[in-house]
Design a protein around this motif. Structure first.
Motif, PDB file in Angstrom:
ATOM      1  N   PRO A  21      37.623  41.254  32.702  1.00 59.71           N
ATOM      2  CA  PRO A  21      36.281  41.924  32.177  1.00 59.71           C
ATOM      3  C   PRO A  21      35.246  41.777  33.711  1.00 59.71           C
ATOM      4  O   PRO A  21      34.914  42.847  33.940  1.00 59.71           O
ATOM      5  CB  PRO A  21      35.583  41.279  31.316  1.00 59.71           C
ATOM      6  N   LYS A  22      35.365  40.543  34.242  1.00 64.01           N
ATOM      7  CA  LYS A  22      34.411  40.198  35.245  1.00 64.01           C
ATOM      8  C   LYS A  22      34.747  38.993  35.907  1.00 64.01           C
ATOM      9  O   LYS A  22      35.393  38.288  35.341  1.00 64.01           O
ATOM     10  CB  LYS A  22      32.720  40.512  34.719  1.00 64.01           C
ATOM     11  N   THR A  23      34.104  38.723  37.020  1.00 63.22           N
ATOM     12  CA  THR A  23      34.328  37.334  37.634  1.00 63.22           C
ATOM     13  C   THR A  23      33.002  36.763  37.328  1.00 63.22           C
ATOM     14  O   THR A  23      31.745  37.394  37.131  1.00 63.22           O
ATOM     15  CB  THR A  23      34.340  37.319  39.216  1.00 63.22           C
ATOM     16  N   ILE A  24      33.025  35.361  37.206  1.00 63.01           N
ATOM     17  CA  ILE A  24      31.803  34.352  36.771  1.00 63.01           C
ATOM     18  C   ILE A  24      31.871  33.134  37.896  1.00 63.01           C
ATOM     19  O   ILE A  24      32.780  33.079  38.255  1.00 63.01           O
ATOM     20  CB  ILE A  24      31.953  33.964  35.339  1.00 63.01           C
ATOM     21  N   GLY A  25      30.792  32.551  37.922  1.00 60.51           N
ATOM     22  CA  GLY A  25      30.728  31.196  38.451  1.00 60.51           C
ATOM     23  C   GLY A  25      30.064  31.100  39.777  1.00 60.51           C
ATOM     24  O   GLY A  25      29.045  31.963  39.729  1.00 60.51           O
TER      25      GLY A  25
ATOM     26  N   GLU B 284      34.723  45.984  33.325  1.00 62.58           N
ATOM     27  CA  GLU B 284      33.600  46.350  33.586  1.00 62.58           C
ATOM     28  C   GLU B 284      33.249  46.658  34.976  1.00 62.58           C
ATOM     29  O   GLU B 284      34.144  46.650  35.690  1.00 62.58           O
ATOM     30  CB  GLU B 284      32.668  44.814  33.244  1.00 62.58           C
ATOM     31  N   GLU B 285      32.033  46.929  35.231  1.00 61.11           N
ATOM     32  CA  GLU B 285      31.563  47.170  36.703  1.00 61.11           C
ATOM     33  C   GLU B 285      31.877  45.735  37.432  1.00 61.11           C
ATOM     34  O   GLU B 285      31.440  44.711  37.165  1.00 61.11           O
ATOM     35  CB  GLU B 285      30.197  47.497  36.795  1.00 61.11           C
ATOM     36  N   ILE B 286      32.281  45.965  38.402  1.00 61.18           N
ATOM     37  CA  ILE B 286      32.425  44.832  39.401  1.00 61.18           C
ATOM     38  C   ILE B 286      31.070  44.109  40.033  1.00 61.18           C
ATOM     39  O   ILE B 286      30.253  44.758  39.944  1.00 61.18           O
ATOM     40  CB  ILE B 286      33.584  44.997  40.819  1.00 61.18           C
ATOM     41  N   ASP B 287      31.105  42.745  40.116  1.00 60.64           N
ATOM     42  CA  ASP B 287      29.859  42.427  40.467  1.00 60.64           C
ATOM     43  C   ASP B 287      29.792  42.143  41.997  1.00 60.64           C
ATOM     44  O   ASP B 287      30.843  42.402  42.667  1.00 60.64           O
ATOM     45  CB  ASP B 287      29.782  40.806  40.112  1.00 60.64           C
ATOM     46  N   SER B 288      28.645  41.920  42.615  1.00 64.13           N
ATOM     47  CA  SER B 288      28.501  42.136  44.409  1.00 64.13           C
ATOM     48  C   SER B 288      29.449  41.216  44.965  1.00 64.13           C
ATOM     49  O   SER B 288      29.943  41.324  45.867  1.00 64.13           O
ATOM     50  CB  SER B 288      27.159  41.955  44.390  1.00 64.13           C
ATOM     51  N   LEU B 289      29.490  40.049  44.345  1.00 61.73           N
ATOM     52  CA  LEU B 289      30.210  38.628  44.871  1.00 61.73           C
ATOM     53  C   LEU B 289      31.797  39.144  45.150  1.00 61.73           C
ATOM     54  O   LEU B 289      32.404  39.029  46.133  1.00 61.73           O
ATOM     55  CB  LEU B 289      30.019  37.423  44.132  1.00 61.73           C
ATOM     56  N   ALA B 290      32.441  39.274  44.017  1.00 58.32           N
ATOM     57  CA  ALA B 290      33.788  39.839  43.941  1.00 58.32           C
ATOM     58  C   ALA B 290      33.812  41.257  45.042  1.00 58.32           C
ATOM     59  O   ALA B 290      34.837  41.125  45.571  1.00 58.32           O
ATOM     60  CB  ALA B 290      34.003  40.082  42.564  1.00 58.32           C
ATOM     61  N   ALA B 291      32.810  42.194  44.659  1.00 53.59           N
ATOM     62  CA  ALA B 291      33.022  43.465  45.533  1.00 53.59           C
ATOM     63  C   ALA B 291      33.211  42.894  47.094  1.00 53.59           C
ATOM     64  O   ALA B 291      33.859  43.535  47.938  1.00 53.59           O
ATOM     65  CB  ALA B 291      32.055  44.314  45.337  1.00 53.59           C
ATOM     66  N   SER B 292      32.220  41.962  47.592  1.00 47.00           N
ATOM     67  CA  SER B 292      32.064  41.706  48.825  1.00 47.00           C
ATOM     68  C   SER B 292      33.345  40.921  49.434  1.00 47.00           C
ATOM     69  O   SER B 292      33.947  41.171  50.484  1.00 47.00           O
ATOM     70  CB  SER B 292      30.949  40.914  49.272  1.00 47.00           C
ATOM     71  N   GLY B 293      34.077  40.144  48.592  1.00 46.90           N
ATOM     72  CA  GLY B 293      35.289  39.674  48.828  1.00 46.90           C
ATOM     73  C   GLY B 293      36.375  40.438  48.964  1.00 46.90           C
ATOM     74  O   GLY B 293      37.328  40.376  50.030  1.00 46.90           O
ATOM     75  N   VAL B 294      36.553  41.461  48.093  1.00 44.82           N
ATOM     76  CA  VAL B 294      37.659  42.552  48.173  1.00 44.82           C
ATOM     77  C   VAL B 294      37.395  43.493  49.332  1.00 44.82           C
ATOM     78  O   VAL B 294      38.323  43.625  50.253  1.00 44.82           O
ATOM     79  CB  VAL B 294      37.555  43.491  46.926  1.00 44.82           C
ATOM     80  N   ILE B 295      36.091  43.646  49.782  1.00 45.51           N
ATOM     81  CA  ILE B 295      35.926  44.528  50.930  1.00 45.51           C
ATOM     82  C   ILE B 295      36.185  43.729  52.198  1.00 45.51           C
ATOM     83  O   ILE B 295      37.030  44.222  53.134  1.00 45.51           O
ATOM     84  CB  ILE B 295      34.571  45.321  50.940  1.00 45.51           C
ATOM     85  N   LEU B 296      35.698  42.476  52.396  1.00 48.03           N
ATOM     86  CA  LEU B 296      35.936  41.697  53.519  1.00 48.03           C
ATOM     87  C   LEU B 296      37.532  41.579  53.886  1.00 48.03           C
ATOM     88  O   LEU B 296      38.002  41.591  54.876  1.00 48.03           O
ATOM     89  CB  LEU B 296      35.199  40.333  53.406  1.00 48.03           C
ATOM     90  N   ALA B 297      38.167  41.216  52.654  1.00 48.88           N
ATOM     91  CA  ALA B 297      39.438  41.246  52.722  1.00 48.88           C
ATOM     92  C   ALA B 297      40.357  42.352  53.168  1.00 48.88           C
ATOM     93  O   ALA B 297      41.297  42.258  54.100  1.00 48.88           O
ATOM     94  CB  ALA B 297      40.201  40.647  51.543  1.00 48.88           C
ATOM     95  N   LYS B 298      39.838  43.535  52.674  1.00 49.23           N
ATOM     96  CA  LYS B 298      40.477  44.547  53.220  1.00 49.23           C
ATOM     97  C   LYS B 298      40.247  44.951  54.757  1.00 49.23           C
ATOM     98  O   LYS B 298      41.119  45.466  55.504  1.00 49.23           O
ATOM     99  CB  LYS B 298      39.984  45.789  52.312  1.00 49.23           C
ATOM    100  N   ASN B 299      39.149  44.725  55.175  1.00 49.29           N
ATOM    101  CA  ASN B 299      38.574  45.174  56.372  1.00 49.29           C
ATOM    102  C   ASN B 299      38.973  43.857  57.592  1.00 49.29           C
ATOM    103  O   ASN B 299      39.258  44.201  58.554  1.00 49.29           O
ATOM    104  CB  ASN B 299      37.110  45.233  56.505  1.00 49.29           C
TER     105      ASN B 299
END
Length: 164
Positions: free
Chosen positions: A74-78, A103-118
């Motif tokens: 559903p989402k990341t927590i912690g 659910e909508e991705i949270d900003s922390l998980a999104a930043s990790g995905v985007i950093l990993a991609k780039n």
């Protein structure tokens, strides 16, 4: 090499693409929020060749191999280190093949995905906003087909995989 053949989708969903791509792989499903630090930290610190989920507070995924699988959640927590943890496991190439959020991705998980991609040229796919029905329908071991446009099809159960 194993090839997964599908007989067409059982049920389809469409979400928002955060990091796109095409993939067919097995699902590992968490019905509760995934604590990225607690789930991935032990494997990352041990320099393991795969991630075995180490968050004992998440019985859905605890002690399951997540590397190369499709993590449905559903989402990341912690911890606020969540994004860095995602980026680190991608740098180590022990990440899930995809993360699919109901659910909508949270900003922390999104930043990790985007950093990993780039920064790491990670191929990890990430789609959010798949809806509650997605998480209610998909089961651990199901084969999912992901399309670059954000379509996710539940195709088969794991026992229907054919090696070619």
């Amino acid at each position: 090499m194993k090839t997964i053949t599908t007989n067409g989708p059982i049920k389809g969903f469409r979400g928002r693409v955060i990091a796109g791509g095409d993939l067919v792989a097995k699902a590992v499903v968490s019905h509760g929020g995934v604590n990225t630090l607690a789930t991935f930290q032990k494997s990352a610190l041990k320099n393991a060749k795969q991630v075995i989920a180490s968050d004992q507070n998440n019985p859905d995924i605890y002690k399951k191999n997540l590397t190369g699988q499709i993590l449905c959640l559903p989402k990341t927590i912690g911890s606020t280190t969540g994004g860095l943890v995602i980026q680190a496991i991608c740098a180590m190439q022990i990440n899930p093949a995809a993360m699919l959020f109901s659910e909508e991705i949270d900003s922390l998980a999104a930043s990790g995905v985007i950093l990993a991609k780039n920064w790491e040229n990670s191929k990890m796919i990430c789609i959010d906003k798949l809806g509650d029905e997605f998480l209610q329908t998909v089961k651990t071991g199901d084969i999912l087909e992901i399309k670059a446009d954000g379509t996710v099809n539940i195709c088969l159960e794991a026992n229907d995989i054919k090696a070619e």
